[in-house]
Design a protein around this motif. Sequence first.
Motif, PDB file in Angstrom:
ATOM      1  N   TYR A  95       0.774  -1.239   0.000  1.00 25.95           N
ATOM      2  CA  TYR A  95       0.000   0.000   0.000  1.00 25.95           C
ATOM      3  C   TYR A  95       0.809   1.294   0.000  1.00 25.95           C
ATOM      4  N   PRO A  96       1.751   1.502   0.856  1.00 24.84           N
ATOM      5  CA  PRO A  96       2.403   2.818   0.779  1.00 24.84           C
ATOM      6  C   PRO A  96       3.059   3.076  -0.572  1.00 24.84           C
ATOM      7  N   LEU A  97       3.461   2.009  -1.257  1.00 28.72           N
ATOM      8  CA  LEU A  97       4.150   2.172  -2.535  1.00 28.72           C
ATOM      9  C   LEU A  97       3.184   2.340  -3.712  1.00 28.72           C
ATOM     10  N   ASN A  98       1.984   1.763  -3.617  1.00 24.12           N
ATOM     11  CA  ASN A  98       1.035   1.851  -4.729  1.00 24.12           C
ATOM     12  C   ASN A  98      -0.258   2.545  -4.303  1.00 24.12           C
ATOM     13  N   TYR A  99      -0.128   3.562  -3.473  1.00 23.46           N
ATOM     14  CA  TYR A  99      -1.307   4.214  -2.920  1.00 23.46           C
ATOM     15  C   TYR A  99      -2.172   4.874  -3.983  1.00 23.46           C
ATOM     16  N   LYS A 100      -1.574   5.364  -5.068  1.00 24.30           N
ATOM     17  CA  LYS A 100      -2.364   6.032  -6.108  1.00 24.30           C
ATOM     18  C   LYS A 100      -3.363   5.068  -6.745  1.00 24.30           C
ATOM     19  N   LYS A 101      -2.917   3.869  -7.027  1.00 26.10           N
ATOM     20  CA  LYS A 101      -3.780   2.864  -7.649  1.00 26.10           C
ATOM     21  C   LYS A 101      -4.907   2.456  -6.695  1.00 26.10           C
ATOM     22  N   ILE A 102      -4.561   2.184  -5.446  1.00 24.94           N
ATOM     23  CA  ILE A 102      -5.555   1.740  -4.467  1.00 24.94           C
ATOM     24  C   ILE A 102      -6.532   2.867  -4.145  1.00 24.94           C
ATOM     25  N   ASP A 103      -6.024   4.070  -3.953  1.00 29.04           N
ATOM     26  CA  ASP A 103      -6.910   5.200  -3.662  1.00 29.04           C
ATOM     27  C   ASP A 103      -7.842   5.490  -4.832  1.00 29.04           C
ATOM     28  N   ALA A 104      -7.370   5.324  -6.062  1.00 31.49           N
ATOM     29  CA  ALA A 104      -8.235   5.518  -7.228  1.00 31.49           C
ATOM     30  C   ALA A 104      -9.357   4.480  -7.249  1.00 31.49           C
ATOM     31  N   GLU A 105      -9.020   3.243  -6.915  1.00 28.82           N
ATOM     32  CA  GLU A 105     -10.039   2.191  -6.876  1.00 28.82           C
ATOM     33  C   GLU A 105     -11.055   2.458  -5.768  1.00 28.82           C
ATOM     34  N   LEU A 106     -10.584   2.899  -4.609  1.00 28.99           N
ATOM     35  CA  LEU A 106     -11.511   3.197  -3.515  1.00 28.99           C
ATOM     36  C   LEU A 106     -12.336   4.452  -3.801  1.00 28.99           C
ATOM     37  N   ASN A 107     -11.780   5.409  -4.531  1.00 25.57           N
ATOM     38  CA  ASN A 107     -12.567   6.573  -4.957  1.00 25.57           C
ATOM     39  C   ASN A 107     -13.667   6.143  -5.925  1.00 25.57           C
ATOM     40  N   ARG A 108     -13.371   5.166  -6.755  1.00 24.14           N
ATOM     41  CA  ARG A 108     -14.398   4.611  -7.648  1.00 24.14           C
ATOM     42  C   ARG A 108     -15.520   3.975  -6.836  1.00 24.14           C
TER      43      ARG A 108
END
Length: 168
Positions: free
Chosen positions: A128-141
Amino acid sequence: MERSKSLSVKSIKAYKLLLIGAVSFLFIFYVLINSSRGGLFGILSAITYVFIMIFYWYPNLTKFFRQIKEVAYDQENLYVKEGSYEIQVPFHQVKDIEIVSLDGLYKFKLYHNDQFGDEVICKPSLWYPLNYKKIDAELNRIRALVRKAHHEYKEKIGLDKGLASHSL
């Protein structure tokens, strides 16, 4: 409707065991450092730390880890799974989605208790700390899907109330 990819890491059990092992190692290391001071203070502090670990820390940590579930989703629902048991939670029953910890645990707060309680915690990525942009984008979806479901549900309830008042 076909589900999107799972929101949870594939190896939840490995994550739980790794985290319990790491925290246990640090705790035991701290006990050994304090007990190596020698004397009565070292012995009493080591005994105190062992009792804290057995009676307070371990039960609270295992209770927290039991809340971490496997979560998948599609356009209308969350699917919460533990072992072979799975429930379907419509998005209009999700109150809020928030991050719980810096290592990327997310909490889904629900309006009603289900079989797993009124909160579901998931771990979307071990990195997570390294790929936060991808995970946060999915959770924003998912947040957008929740907002849409809330809006549609309120319209449906408003429409039903409007029809009921006209029929009287």
